[in-house]
Each structure stands twice: as C-alpha cells, then as structure tokens.
Design a protein around this motif. Structure first.
Motif, PDB file in Angstrom:
ATOM      1  N   UNK A 151       0.851  -1.185   0.000  1.00 34.20           N
ATOM      2  CA  UNK A 151       0.000   0.000   0.000  1.00 34.20           C
ATOM      3  C   UNK A 151       0.887   1.236   0.000  1.00 34.20           C
ATOM      4  N   UNK A 152       0.775   2.026  -1.061  1.00 28.14           N
ATOM      5  CA  UNK A 152       1.606   3.225  -1.205  1.00 28.14           C
ATOM      6  C   UNK A 152       0.833   4.456  -0.755  1.00 28.14           C
ATOM      7  N   UNK A 153       1.492   5.305   0.009  1.00 27.14           N
ATOM      8  CA  UNK A 153       0.829   6.491   0.563  1.00 27.14           C
ATOM      9  C   UNK A 153       1.302   7.782  -0.084  1.00 27.14           C
ATOM     10  N   UNK A 154       2.266   7.711  -1.002  1.00 30.50           N
ATOM     11  CA  UNK A 154       2.763   8.923  -1.645  1.00 30.50           C
ATOM     12  C   UNK A 154       3.258   8.591  -3.053  1.00 30.50           C
ATOM     13  N   UNK A 155       3.498   9.624  -3.840  1.00 30.51           N
ATOM     14  CA  UNK A 155       3.905   9.439  -5.234  1.00 30.51           C
ATOM     15  C   UNK A 155       5.256   8.744  -5.342  1.00 30.51           C
ATOM     16  N   UNK A 156       6.157   9.053  -4.434  1.00 29.15           N
ATOM     17  CA  UNK A 156       7.481   8.431  -4.473  1.00 29.15           C
ATOM     18  C   UNK A 156       7.365   6.921  -4.314  1.00 29.15           C
ATOM     19  N   UNK A 157       6.526   6.497  -3.377  1.00 25.51           N
ATOM     20  CA  UNK A 157       6.317   5.070  -3.183  1.00 25.51           C
ATOM     21  C   UNK A 157       5.639   4.428  -4.378  1.00 25.51           C
ATOM     22  N   UNK A 158       4.646   5.114  -4.930  1.00 23.63           N
ATOM     23  CA  UNK A 158       3.949   4.593  -6.102  1.00 23.63           C
ATOM     24  C   UNK A 158       4.903   4.429  -7.278  1.00 23.63           C
ATOM     25  N   UNK A 159       5.732   5.428  -7.514  1.00 22.77           N
ATOM     26  CA  UNK A 159       6.691   5.346  -8.618  1.00 22.77           C
ATOM     27  C   UNK A 159       7.654   4.184  -8.425  1.00 22.77           C
ATOM     28  N   UNK A 160       8.047   3.941  -7.180  1.00 21.34           N
ATOM     29  CA  UNK A 160       8.931   2.800  -6.924  1.00 21.34           C
ATOM     30  C   UNK A 160       8.231   1.492  -7.276  1.00 21.34           C
ATOM     31  N   UNK A 161       6.986   1.315  -6.800  1.00 19.66           N
ATOM     32  CA  UNK A 161       6.260   0.074  -7.079  1.00 19.66           C
ATOM     33  C   UNK A 161       6.025  -0.113  -8.575  1.00 19.66           C
ATOM     34  N   UNK A 162       5.778   0.991  -9.283  1.00 17.05           N
ATOM     35  CA  UNK A 162       5.574   0.906 -10.728  1.00 17.05           C
ATOM     36  C   UNK A 162       6.842   0.494 -11.466  1.00 17.05           C
ATOM     37  N   UNK A 163       7.981   0.617 -10.815  1.00 24.55           N
ATOM     38  CA  UNK A 163       9.258   0.270 -11.450  1.00 24.55           C
ATOM     39  C   UNK A 163       9.661  -1.186 -11.220  1.00 24.55           C
ATOM     40  N   UNK A 164       8.854  -1.937 -10.485  1.00 23.09           N
ATOM     41  CA  UNK A 164       9.275  -3.264 -10.041  1.00 23.09           C
ATOM     42  C   UNK A 164       9.165  -4.354 -11.108  1.00 23.09           C
ATOM     43  N   UNK A 165       8.366  -4.133 -12.134  1.00 27.17           N
ATOM     44  CA  UNK A 165       8.221  -5.175 -13.150  1.00 27.17           C
ATOM     45  C   UNK A 165       9.549  -5.409 -13.866  1.00 27.17           C
ATOM     46  N   UNK A 166       9.902  -6.683 -14.017  1.00 28.97           N
ATOM     47  CA  UNK A 166      11.101  -7.055 -14.770  1.00 28.97           C
ATOM     48  C   UNK A 166      10.889  -8.424 -15.385  1.00 28.97           C
ATOM     49  N   UNK A 167      11.944  -9.089 -15.803  1.00 27.19           N
ATOM     50  CA  UNK A 167      11.801 -10.382 -16.476  1.00 27.19           C
ATOM     51  C   UNK A 167      11.211 -11.451 -15.561  1.00 27.19           C
ATOM     52  N   UNK A 168      11.403 -11.303 -14.261  1.00 27.58           N
ATOM     53  CA  UNK A 168      10.964 -12.339 -13.325  1.00 27.58           C
ATOM     54  C   UNK A 168       9.665 -12.017 -12.603  1.00 27.58           C
ATOM     55  N   UNK A 169       9.385 -10.735 -12.395  1.00 25.85           N
ATOM     56  CA  UNK A 169       8.264 -10.366 -11.534  1.00 25.85           C
ATOM     57  C   UNK A 169       7.309  -9.395 -12.220  1.00 25.85           C
ATOM     58  N   UNK A 170       6.070  -9.430 -11.750  1.00 23.67           N
ATOM     59  CA  UNK A 170       5.043  -8.548 -12.288  1.00 23.67           C
ATOM     60  C   UNK A 170       4.179  -8.058 -11.137  1.00 23.67           C
TER      61      UNK A 170
END
Length: 265
Positions: A151-170
């Motif tokens: 659960x993200x409470x600010x834009x910085x956290x949201x941007x981090x979570x949006x960056x997590x997708x890669x070859x292994x994870x979604x």
C-alpha cells in the motif's frame, strides 16, 4: 469424462465492494451439482491461504490454486509451491520501508503484516479478511513468501512500485486505494491449473474457469472454456470463450447451467 472447474473469488464468487460477502444459495447449489455429477471444483485466486474465508475452506472444494499459482493444493495435499527468493524479498522490504510503503508477506498458511500498518489492516477489513492466520510478529529468516501486497501512501512510493516489473516479476495495480500485488511471472493461475489437470489426468478440453480480473486473463485463455463474469472489463471479456451474468445475478450459476451442465438446475 470428468471435468475440472476453477473459480476466482473476488468479483466472481463474491463482490465485497457491492456488499456480496457470501456465495449465494443458487451458486452453492450449482457448484455442488457439478461435484455430484463426478466433476472437480477448485478455487483459483490471487489470495493466500490466510485470506480464504472459513465458508470457502469448509465448502468442500477439491483444492485451491493460491497466490496466483505459487501454491497448488489438491485434496488437502500441496502438489506445488514456489516461494519468492528470500534474498530478493529482504532487499525489497528494505526499499519498501525506505519509501514508507506498507506491505504484507503472504505465506503458506500464515501471512505477515506489521502491527503499525493500520491503513493496510483497514483495507483488508473492508474485504472481511479474517485475522486468524495473520501474524504481526515474525522473523523474515523463518518464513516463506509466495506473494507480496503493498500500500503506497505517496507518489514516491507509487513510482517505486511501478518500477518493479522485470523479467521475473510482475504486479497488479489497484489505484483506489493505491495497492499493488507483486508476484513471480512464472507462477500464474493458468500454470497452477495446468498442474492440477496433469495431477488429475484431465485434458484441457474438459477444463473451465470463471473470472473477472486482469490476473484471470491467462487462465481464461488457457482452459478449454474460459467464462468471464458480466461485471468483468472488456479486456478480460475479450479473452473469454463465453460471458455469463454479473455476480449479483448469480453469474456463476447461470454460466454453469448454460455452458457446463447444459440444463437448468
């Protein structure tokens, strides 16, 4: 020949935001009819075991595909489970806490969430998630993690979570509230269903699935007959072979009667 039928929970069997917190009597009867005719019925969900209502555990389903396919249970026996790499989880937790992101680690039986994450607890309370199998005290070295929700409470956290997708994870992003479900790409509801079918020696053509969300798309297009709920979005419906009614109109029972039993119950 026997059939295997898989049901999503949220937006399919129930719909908590609409106040539908229990499976309707008509839907229960239709699922039991499938079993009485010798078929298998399963839950296929993104939820971990800790999030499964007692009603569903006691219903008599033949098994569960949990945490988007990272755990597969047939007749109370785990036939597959694959946890997220522990070193990766520890690194991820470090970053989540740095960005003030609340999180829950979803395990095999228990799920783990810190007591201080009140907003995340409130979010799960809105879905009537039981707390029997949720722990706030734990040692990361002692637990296995199959899926993570944040659960993200600010834009910085949201941007981090949006960056997590890669070859292994979604991830799946629910923008209201700002919640992410994070999981391994190699484990999906579809991969879990294939494992069930192989275990039971049931051909793909004899498999069915009901779903409504993004994480249901792969299973809907993988099974012999994917059935989208009437309340599903157009993207989901495009991958389904058939479309049934909405949850509030007993969509599962309608779909079972029309597309599987081919008769009124």
């Amino acid at each position: 020949m026997k059939k295997a039928i898989f049901f999503d929970i949220d937006g399919t069997l129930i719909d908590c935001p609409k106040g539908i917190n229990e499976i309707s009597p008509r839907v229960k009867k239709s699922i039991k009819t499938l079993q009485n005719e010798g078929n298998y019925v399963f839950i296929a969900t993104g939820r971990p075991y800790a999030f499964i209502y007692k009603e569903l555990l006691d219903f008599g389903f033949d098994g569960f595909v949990l945490t988007n396919g990272a755990q597969v249970i047939v007749k109370n026996k785990a036939i597959y489970k694959q946890q997220i790499n522990k070193n990766f989880v520890k690194k991820l937790i470090y970053d989540l806490e740095k960005f003030d992101i609340q999180y829950i680690l979803q395990g095999e039986i228990y799920s783990y969430i810190k007591e201080k994450y009140r907003e995340l607890y409130s979010y799960y309370d809105s879905f009537y998630i039981p707390r029997k199998y949720i722990k706030s005290e734990y040692n990361i070295e002692d637990i296995a993690t199959y899926k993570i929700e944040m659960l993200c409470k600010n834009k910085e956290g949201t941007d981090y979570c949006l960056s997590l997708e890669n070859e292994e994870y979604d991830y799946i992003h629910n923008s209201s509230p700002n919640v992410f479900e994070f999981y391994s790409k190699k484990d999906t509801k579809a991969s879990g269903i294939i494992k069930v079918l192989e275990h039971l020696n049931i051909p793909i053509n004899n498999s069915y699935a009901f779903g409504d969300g993004k994480n249901d798309i792969e299973m809907l297009k993988t099974v012999g007959c994917g059935i989208a709920m009437g309340n599903a979005g157009d993207e989901v419906k495009n991958y389904a072979k058939e479309i049934t009614d909405e949850v509030e109109n007993d969509g599962i029972a309608v779909g079972i009667e029309k597309f599987i039993l081919d008769k009124s119950i």
